[in-house]
Scaffold this motif. Sequence first.
Motif, PDB file in Angstrom:
ATOM      1  N   ALA A   1       0.174  -1.025  -0.003  1.00 27.68           N
ATOM      2  CA  ALA A   1      -0.123  -0.089  -0.109  1.00 27.68           C
ATOM      3  C   ALA A   1       0.433   0.977   0.006  1.00 27.68           C
ATOM      4  CB  ALA A   1      -0.558   0.250   1.272  1.00 27.68           C
TER       5      ALA A   1
ATOM      6  N   PHE B   1      -1.254   4.359   6.133  1.00 28.27           N
ATOM      7  CA  PHE B   1      -2.000   3.114   6.593  1.00 28.27           C
ATOM      8  C   PHE B   1      -2.393   2.094   7.502  1.00 28.27           C
ATOM      9  CE2 PHE B   1      -2.971  -0.665   3.779  1.00 28.27           C
ATOM     10  CZ  PHE B   1      -1.758  -1.594   4.928  1.00 28.27           C
TER      11      PHE B   1
ATOM     12  N   TYR C   1      -6.135   2.126   8.417  1.00 23.98           N
ATOM     13  CA  TYR C   1      -7.030   1.731   7.531  1.00 23.98           C
ATOM     14  C   TYR C   1      -6.951   0.196   7.883  1.00 23.98           C
ATOM     15  CZ  TYR C   1      -6.818   5.503   4.048  1.00 23.98           C
ATOM     16  OH  TYR C   1      -6.340   6.485   3.450  1.00 23.98           O
ATOM     17  N   THR C   2      -8.123   0.035   7.542  1.00 24.10           N
ATOM     18  CA  THR C   2      -8.670  -1.656   7.611  1.00 24.10           C
ATOM     19  C   THR C   2      -8.776  -2.148   6.906  1.00 24.10           C
ATOM     20  OG1 THR C   2     -10.431  -1.462   9.724  1.00 24.10           O
ATOM     21  CG2 THR C   2     -10.838  -2.623   7.714  1.00 24.10           C
ATOM     22  N   VAL C   3      -8.061  -3.300   6.259  1.00 23.35           N
ATOM     23  CA  VAL C   3      -7.715  -3.504   5.004  1.00 23.35           C
ATOM     24  C   VAL C   3      -8.589  -5.448   5.578  1.00 23.35           C
ATOM     25  CG1 VAL C   3      -5.297  -2.442   4.841  1.00 23.35           C
ATOM     26  CG2 VAL C   3      -5.647  -4.756   5.902  1.00 23.35           C
TER      27      VAL C   3
ATOM     28  N   TRP D   1      -8.047  -1.566  11.540  1.00 25.82           N
ATOM     29  CA  TRP D   1      -6.717  -0.733  12.357  1.00 25.82           C
ATOM     30  C   TRP D   1      -6.733  -1.062  13.710  1.00 25.82           C
ATOM     31  CZ3 TRP D   1      -7.153   3.021  15.716  1.00 25.82           C
ATOM     32  CH2 TRP D   1      -8.883   3.297  16.190  1.00 25.82           C
TER      33      TRP D   1
ATOM     34  N   ARG E   1      -0.581  -8.232   9.282  1.00 21.74           N
ATOM     35  CA  ARG E   1      -0.294  -6.962   8.462  1.00 21.74           C
ATOM     36  C   ARG E   1       1.218  -6.454   8.782  1.00 21.74           C
ATOM     37  NH1 ARG E   1      -4.968  -2.864   9.275  1.00 21.74           N
ATOM     38  NH2 ARG E   1      -3.576  -0.945   8.322  1.00 21.74           N
TER      39      ARG E   1
ATOM     40  N   CYS F   1      -7.175  -6.600  -3.040  1.00 20.28           N
ATOM     41  CA  CYS F   1      -6.875  -6.472  -2.033  1.00 20.28           C
ATOM     42  C   CYS F   1      -7.697  -5.368  -1.741  1.00 20.28           C
ATOM     43  CB  CYS F   1      -4.859  -5.869  -1.672  1.00 20.28           C
ATOM     44  SG  CYS F   1      -5.396  -5.246   0.174  1.00 20.28           S
TER      45      CYS F   1
ATOM     46  N   ALA G   1      -8.807  -1.879   1.135  1.00 21.15           N
ATOM     47  CA  ALA G   1      -8.889  -0.618   2.544  1.00 21.15           C
ATOM     48  C   ALA G   1     -10.125   0.381   2.438  1.00 21.15           C
ATOM     49  CB  ALA G   1      -7.435  -0.483   1.532  1.00 21.15           C
TER      50      ALA G   1
ATOM     51  N   TYR H   1     -15.792  -1.185  -0.063  1.00 17.61           N
ATOM     52  CA  TYR H   1     -14.070  -0.591   0.829  1.00 17.61           C
ATOM     53  C   TYR H   1     -13.823   0.056  -0.396  1.00 17.61           C
ATOM     54  CZ  TYR H   1     -13.535  -3.996   4.282  1.00 17.61           C
ATOM     55  OH  TYR H   1     -13.462  -5.230   5.117  1.00 17.61           O
TER      56      TYR H   1
END
Length: 121
Positions: free
Chosen positions: A24, A29, A32-34, A53, A71, A95, A97, A108
């Motif tokens: 990313a 970063f 962020y929720t991924v 996060w 992560r 992927c 975010a 997302y």
Amino acid sequence: QVQLVESGGGLVQAGDSLRLSCAASGRTFSVYTVGWFRQAPGKQRDFVAAKGWTGNTDYSDSVKGRFTISRDNAKNTVYLQMNSLKPEDTAVYYCAARIGDVLTDVRYAYWGQGTQVTVSS
């Protein structure tokens, strides 16, 4: 703004393992929720796993116990470790975010271009 680039896909046999990476951009970063999603030909894009996060995680029932999301905020990278792969895991993996809580649907804001995973029987 976040840009996501997946890598690590490929052709493997049933029972093998594979690790996907999502790199990313952006300095924030960590907030962020991924998530990881997958889409097989002719099917909708389905939730696979997500990591908030705050560190909380969620998995779809179909991958629970086999896949692990992690992560590394220092590297701005999200991983999806996939073990005991099955032919039904074959799909393009994306992927994603977002700012906010973990969601198991496609709401997302940011998406990568996807990486193909093919599992042969």
